[in-house]
Design a protein around this motif. Structure first.
Motif, PDB file in Angstrom:
ATOM      1  N   LEU A   1      -1.836   2.298  -0.093  1.00 55.74           N
ATOM      2  CA  LEU A   1      -2.969   1.406   0.107  1.00 55.74           C
ATOM      3  C   LEU A   1      -2.812   0.147  -0.735  1.00 55.74           C
ATOM      4  CD1 LEU A   1      -5.827   4.067  -0.025  1.00 55.74           C
ATOM      5  CD2 LEU A   1      -4.955   2.910   2.013  1.00 55.74           C
ATOM      6  N   ASN A   2      -3.274  -0.978  -0.210  1.00 55.27           N
ATOM      7  CA  ASN A   2      -3.215  -2.253  -0.927  1.00 55.27           C
ATOM      8  C   ASN A   2      -4.329  -2.284  -1.970  1.00 55.27           C
ATOM      9  OD1 ASN A   2      -3.373  -4.985  -1.745  1.00 55.27           O
ATOM     10  ND2 ASN A   2      -2.533  -5.660   0.209  1.00 55.27           N
ATOM     11  N   PRO A   3      -3.986  -2.392  -3.258  1.00 58.00           N
ATOM     12  CA  PRO A   3      -5.015  -2.294  -4.298  1.00 58.00           C
ATOM     13  C   PRO A   3      -5.984  -3.471  -4.345  1.00 58.00           C
ATOM     14  CG  PRO A   3      -2.903  -2.877  -5.267  1.00 58.00           C
ATOM     15  CD  PRO A   3      -2.634  -2.552  -3.827  1.00 58.00           C
ATOM     16  N   VAL A   4      -5.652  -4.620  -3.727  1.00 57.67           N
ATOM     17  CA  VAL A   4      -6.512  -5.803  -3.817  1.00 57.67           C
ATOM     18  C   VAL A   4      -7.367  -5.999  -2.565  1.00 57.67           C
ATOM     19  CG1 VAL A   4      -4.920  -6.946  -5.404  1.00 57.67           C
ATOM     20  CG2 VAL A   4      -4.727  -7.366  -2.951  1.00 57.67           C
ATOM     21  N   LEU A   5      -7.289  -5.069  -1.616  1.00 58.35           N
ATOM     22  CA  LEU A   5      -8.119  -5.126  -0.411  1.00 58.35           C
ATOM     23  C   LEU A   5      -9.005  -3.895  -0.345  1.00 58.35           C
ATOM     24  CD1 LEU A   5      -5.522  -6.247   2.312  1.00 58.35           C
ATOM     25  CD2 LEU A   5      -7.168  -7.688   1.086  1.00 58.35           C
ATOM     26  N   THR A   6     -10.203  -4.062   0.170  1.00 59.01           N
ATOM     27  CA  THR A   6     -11.081  -2.905   0.347  1.00 59.01           C
ATOM     28  C   THR A   6     -10.515  -1.998   1.440  1.00 59.01           C
ATOM     29  OG1 THR A   6     -12.461  -3.941   2.041  1.00 59.01           O
ATOM     30  CG2 THR A   6     -13.101  -4.277  -0.274  1.00 59.01           C
ATOM     31  N   VAL A   7     -10.999  -0.773   1.440  1.00 62.57           N
ATOM     32  CA  VAL A   7     -10.582   0.172   2.478  1.00 62.57           C
ATOM     33  C   VAL A   7     -10.915  -0.385   3.856  1.00 62.57           C
ATOM     34  CG1 VAL A   7     -11.129   2.436   3.479  1.00 62.57           C
ATOM     35  CG2 VAL A   7     -10.731   2.221   1.018  1.00 62.57           C
ATOM     36  N   GLY A   8     -12.108  -0.965   3.989  1.00 61.92           N
ATOM     37  CA  GLY A   8     -12.521  -1.520   5.271  1.00 61.92           C
ATOM     38  C   GLY A   8     -11.603  -2.632   5.747  1.00 61.92           C
ATOM     39  N   GLU A   9     -11.210  -3.526   4.836  1.00 62.58           N
ATOM     40  CA  GLU A   9     -10.310  -4.613   5.216  1.00 62.58           C
ATOM     41  C   GLU A   9      -8.979  -4.079   5.724  1.00 62.58           C
ATOM     42  OE1 GLU A   9     -11.414  -8.369   2.340  1.00 62.58           O
ATOM     43  OE2 GLU A   9     -10.639  -6.560   1.369  1.00 62.58           O
ATOM     44  N   GLN A  10      -8.478  -3.043   5.076  1.00 60.74           N
ATOM     45  CA  GLN A  10      -7.193  -2.480   5.489  1.00 60.74           C
ATOM     46  C   GLN A  10      -7.292  -1.761   6.827  1.00 60.74           C
ATOM     47  OE1 GLN A  10      -4.790  -0.804   2.130  1.00 60.74           O
ATOM     48  NE2 GLN A  10      -6.579  -1.318   0.894  1.00 60.74           N
ATOM     49  N   MET A  11      -8.383  -1.059   7.037  1.00 68.67           N
ATOM     50  CA  MET A  11      -8.550  -0.338   8.299  1.00 68.67           C
ATOM     51  C   MET A  11      -8.791  -1.308   9.456  1.00 68.67           C
ATOM     52  SD  MET A  11     -10.767   3.007   7.124  1.00 68.67           S
ATOM     53  CE  MET A  11     -10.469   3.877   8.656  1.00 68.67           C
ATOM     54  N   VAL A  12      -9.622  -2.314   9.233  1.00 64.34           N
ATOM     55  CA  VAL A  12      -9.896  -3.309  10.270  1.00 64.34           C
ATOM     56  C   VAL A  12      -8.628  -4.073  10.628  1.00 64.34           C
ATOM     57  CG1 VAL A  12     -11.086  -5.508  10.723  1.00 64.34           C
ATOM     58  CG2 VAL A  12     -12.351  -3.552   9.786  1.00 64.34           C
ATOM     59  N   ASP A  13      -7.830  -4.416   9.620  1.00 61.40           N
ATOM     60  CA  ASP A  13      -6.582  -5.141   9.872  1.00 61.40           C
ATOM     61  C   ASP A  13      -5.632  -4.315  10.730  1.00 61.40           C
ATOM     62  OD1 ASP A  13      -4.624  -7.370   9.281  1.00 61.40           O
ATOM     63  OD2 ASP A  13      -3.540  -5.696   8.376  1.00 61.40           O
ATOM     64  N   THR A  14      -5.536  -3.012  10.425  1.00 60.80           N
ATOM     65  CA  THR A  14      -4.668  -2.127  11.216  1.00 60.80           C
ATOM     66  C   THR A  14      -5.130  -2.068  12.667  1.00 60.80           C
ATOM     67  OG1 THR A  14      -4.164  -0.747   9.283  1.00 60.80           O
ATOM     68  CG2 THR A  14      -3.800   0.237  11.441  1.00 60.80           C
ATOM     69  N   LEU A  15      -6.425  -1.918  12.868  1.00 59.17           N
ATOM     70  CA  LEU A  15      -6.976  -1.805  14.215  1.00 59.17           C
ATOM     71  C   LEU A  15      -6.796  -3.104  15.001  1.00 59.17           C
ATOM     72  CD1 LEU A  15     -10.182   0.161  13.214  1.00 59.17           C
ATOM     73  CD2 LEU A  15      -8.410   1.002  14.779  1.00 59.17           C
ATOM     74  N   GLN A  16      -7.069  -4.244  14.363  1.00 58.23           N
ATOM     75  CA  GLN A  16      -6.975  -5.520  15.067  1.00 58.23           C
ATOM     76  C   GLN A  16      -5.531  -5.937  15.327  1.00 58.23           C
ATOM     77  OE1 GLN A  16      -9.599  -8.096  12.577  1.00 58.23           O
ATOM     78  NE2 GLN A  16     -10.917  -8.177  14.398  1.00 58.23           N
ATOM     79  N   SER A  17      -4.601  -5.400  14.541  1.00 59.33           N
ATOM     80  CA  SER A  17      -3.189  -5.728  14.746  1.00 59.33           C
ATOM     81  C   SER A  17      -2.640  -5.069  16.007  1.00 59.33           C
ATOM     82  CB  SER A  17      -2.353  -5.288  13.538  1.00 59.33           C
ATOM     83  OG  SER A  17      -2.702  -6.026  12.390  1.00 59.33           O
ATOM     84  N   HIS A  18      -3.286  -3.998  16.450  1.00 58.15           N
ATOM     85  CA  HIS A  18      -2.762  -3.237  17.584  1.00 58.15           C
ATOM     86  C   HIS A  18      -3.705  -3.198  18.789  1.00 58.15           C
ATOM     87  CE1 HIS A  18       0.759  -1.525  15.479  1.00 58.15           C
ATOM     88  NE2 HIS A  18      -0.010  -1.583  14.402  1.00 58.15           N
ATOM     89  N   LEU A  19      -4.985  -3.473  18.559  1.00 59.11           N
ATOM     90  CA  LEU A  19      -5.961  -3.387  19.650  1.00 59.11           C
ATOM     91  C   LEU A  19      -6.722  -4.706  19.785  1.00 59.11           C
ATOM     92  CD1 LEU A  19      -7.524   0.120  18.835  1.00 59.11           C
ATOM     93  CD2 LEU A  19      -5.723  -0.371  20.503  1.00 59.11           C
ATOM     94  N   SER A  20      -7.195  -4.992  20.976  1.00 59.44           N
ATOM     95  CA  SER A  20      -7.997  -6.203  21.217  1.00 59.44           C
ATOM     96  C   SER A  20      -9.446  -5.907  20.846  1.00 59.44           C
ATOM     97  CB  SER A  20      -7.879  -6.635  22.679  1.00 59.44           C
ATOM     98  OG  SER A  20      -6.546  -6.942  23.006  1.00 59.44           O
ATOM     99  N   LEU A  21      -9.722  -5.908  19.560  1.00 55.51           N
ATOM    100  CA  LEU A  21     -11.053  -5.603  19.061  1.00 55.51           C
ATOM    101  C   LEU A  21     -11.564  -6.751  18.218  1.00 55.51           C
ATOM    102  CD1 LEU A  21     -10.683  -1.899  17.812  1.00 55.51           C
ATOM    103  CD2 LEU A  21     -11.674  -2.663  19.965  1.00 55.51           C
ATOM    104  N   GLY A  22     -12.860  -7.038  18.354  1.00 54.72           N
ATOM    105  CA  GLY A  22     -13.499  -7.963  17.432  1.00 54.72           C
ATOM    106  C   GLY A  22     -13.707  -7.283  16.100  1.00 54.72           C
ATOM    107  N   ARG A  23     -14.075  -8.076  15.105  1.00 50.02           N
ATOM    108  CA  ARG A  23     -14.221  -7.503  13.769  1.00 50.02           C
ATOM    109  C   ARG A  23     -15.331  -6.455  13.728  1.00 50.02           C
ATOM    110  NH1 ARG A  23     -12.171  -8.315   9.032  1.00 50.02           N
ATOM    111  NH2 ARG A  23     -13.355  -7.795   7.142  1.00 50.02           N
ATOM    112  N   ARG A  24     -16.431  -6.701  14.434  1.00 44.88           N
ATOM    113  CA  ARG A  24     -17.534  -5.740  14.427  1.00 44.88           C
ATOM    114  C   ARG A  24     -17.111  -4.431  15.084  1.00 44.88           C
ATOM    115  NH1 ARG A  24     -23.261  -7.758  16.555  1.00 44.88           N
ATOM    116  NH2 ARG A  24     -22.971  -9.031  14.670  1.00 44.88           N
ATOM    117  N   GLU A  25     -16.397  -4.531  16.197  1.00 43.63           N
ATOM    118  CA  GLU A  25     -15.922  -3.323  16.887  1.00 43.63           C
ATOM    119  C   GLU A  25     -14.931  -2.554  16.016  1.00 43.63           C
ATOM    120  OE1 GLU A  25     -15.611  -4.181  21.565  1.00 43.63           O
ATOM    121  OE2 GLU A  25     -14.550  -5.642  20.313  1.00 43.63           O
TER     122      GLU A  25
END
Length: 335
Positions: free
Chosen positions: A107-131
């Protein structure tokens, strides 16, 4: 002509050999062939240095200072080493994902868990940030973490919580294959058991195929459908998970040693019988069976010829002695 792969095989390894770069190159995985079937948990066990993690990195194509010198690896029928870098980027996490040994390092120590999970999802899926954030909350719930974890930094979480986050990220895109490399290392036994129960529960509900790697023999045998035992870079046995804990069952001598090395708590005092000696140096392997210098059953043939994986009863084993004993039982041995 390449060997065919059954339709229900998710991960297929065919004659995989891996060497770390030299000089000179050192072969650490030798001619490994293995299939992992849809919806099963396959345990891969062996002492440190046996080649387990190296094999996992090769499957994910993230080997560092190493090269797959021969063989083929396919996941969902796709040749992992036949993909371009962009194809591989899209393939990872959608089709195969990995839970690494140390969650803090994953895990990246300078990013929140949410930022890391959202980044992973948006890198592979066509999702908005809220989704993406809503999906991240679903995943945290799946691994039994509170929604507040989403806005936490890794250092604010316990070891067990961090490991749950890593598991949640690995299954974020519902990959068919999940590789878990020592996923409970460094956790206390209570947290370890809880996470194992959660892994099994998630696997049953979502039918993931899991390659579970560990040196902890009882841990793997308690959750795996089948167990592959690795020694000195080779698979020496494949057995059903329920049978692998039975010392009276037919097993490779190394597997028997692993079973006896587990402390027995029944009786006046706990007992454990360690395997004598050390694994061989991969730079100077003996001729014949790699286990010969530690084996209580060693025979002259073991020092001349390397045994091949062969079906013996309900296991597959690479051992001259076990194979000969089976042949004698069925009247096939030499007179």
């Amino acid at each position: 002509m390449s060997e065919s792969v059954p339709n229900d095989v998710v991960l297929s390894l065919r004659h995989v050999t891996i060497a770390y770069n030299g000089p000179p190159p050192v072969t650490v995985v030798r001619d490994v062939s293995l299939d992992v079937y849809s919806g099963e948990i396959l345990g891969l066990i062996g002492e440190s240095g046996s080649g387990k993690s190296t094999l996992a990195y090769a499957i994910m194509r993230i080997l560092k200072n190493g090269t797959m010198t021969s063989g083929a690896i396919t996941v969902n029928g796709r040749n992992v080493y036949g993909m371009s870098a962009e194809e591989l980027r899209r393939f990872r996490w959608r089709e195969m994902a990995m839970v690494f040994q140390t969650a803090m390092n994953a895990l990246n120590p300078v990013l929140t868990v949410g930022e890391q999970m959202v980044d992973t999802l948006q890198s592979h899926l066509s999702l908005g940030r809220r989704e993406a954030r809503a999906r991240a909350l679903e995943l945290l719930s799946l691994v039994r973490l509170d929604a507040s974890v989403l806005d936490s930094y890794p250092h604010e979480l316990s070891g067990g919580m961090r490991q749950r986050v890593v598991i949640a990220i690995a299954i974020a895109l519902n990959p068919r294959l999940v590789i878990m490399d020592e996923p409970t290392t460094g956790l206390d036994v209570v947290v370890q058991r809880t996470i194992l129960d959660e892994i099994v529960d998630i696997q049953r509900r979502h039918h993931y195929t899991i390659l579970f790697i560990s040196h902890d023999f009882p841990l793997v045998s308690s959750i795996a459908d089948r167990v592959a035992v690795m020694y000195a870079g080779q698979i020496v046995e494949i057995s059903e998970g329920r049978a692998i804990q039975d010392v009276g069952h037919v097993h490779h001598p190394y597997t028997q040693g692993l079973i006896r090395a587990v402390p027995q708590l029944i009786g006046d005092e706990p007992t454990a019988i360690g395997i004598p000696g050390n694994p061989p140096d991969p730079r100077n392997l003996p001729v014949g069976c790699a286990y010969q210098d530690r084996c209580p059953l060693v025979q002259p043939i073991c020092r001349r010829e390397g045994p091949q994986l062969t079906p013996v009863g309900d296991i597959v084993v690479a051992c001259h002695v076990v194979q000969q004993e089976e042949a004698n039982v069925h009247g096939l041995g030499s007179s």
